[in-house]
Scaffold this motif. Sequence first.
Motif: not given
Length: 327
Positions: A303, A293-294, A297, A289-290, A300
């Motif tokens: 994502k 997330t990085k 960020k 997850k982290p 995108r």
Amino acid sequence: MGRAFLILLIFSITSIHSQNIGVEKDAFAHTYSIVARDSVTGEMAVGVQSHWFSVGSIVSWGKAGVGVVATQSFVNPAYGPEGLELMANGIPAEEALTRLIEKDEGRAFRQVAFLDAKGNVSGFTGKNCVEAAEDLQGKNFSVQANMMLNDKVVPAMAEAFVRFSEYPLAERVMEALKAAQEAGGDIRGKQSAALIVVGPDRTDNSWEEKKIDLRVDDHTEPIKELSRLLKVARAYEHMNRGDLAVEAGDMKKALAEYGAAEKMFPENLEMKFWKAVALANSGRIEEAKPIFTKVFKEDRNWKEMITRLPPSGILTISEEELRQIID
């Protein structure tokens, strides 16, 4: 230096015309190079640098399981394919090179090196190559240069290749090129460089011929850039092995390979992303997850990318787990 070189060039062309051998039509590649073989893996390589545009397009030639060729000075590119064909037919490097030199009316302006799959090497420097010009052979290698700043370049290449014997072949060749530049290099400066590595076994698949094929066509620091590209290539070798592991469903191996690549380039988003995918597929969602997330960020688009993976089977997590990662 520019005016002196122009005078030298005009003198050379005039001399060529007077000999009526047609070499004035050939490309220039006044340069330093190395052909070499790894005695353990059987891989063969050519490394080259010159103050001329796109030197790798004409100097370096190689065929897996057959040999490698460097043809330079006033380049006769036929030495590449014709030399490889002779060596493919079982003609040793020395005999193959001798045959081609004997029929070349412009041989006085040539500098060429052959190395075959058995490690036989041969080099030739024509009497009209611009000094400092020399070739030097050792076990499983030949180094050669013309139009160098001094006569220390060729010995420096040979010494470096021998000294870094524990390195993989490509990195070993790079050390030889670096040593050549540090010793003085091309009297005109730097512009382009190239590195190819072919395997020890013959192949009928053209895409399998070269294990490494890197070129820097126009750069202020071609050797440094070539070295950087080699490091990138090594990182993506790990990435490719990681992809194959994913295809085979071996997430443990995939994670190891992606992780090795990321260590080499810790800021590379691609490497981070696929490492996180391997973690997720291994049931280590909280660790992934982290990282996701990085990456999201920073860009995108990744994502959106992750939502497209489950249908292909590349990402094997539940819809709920995917929502947790995206949110």
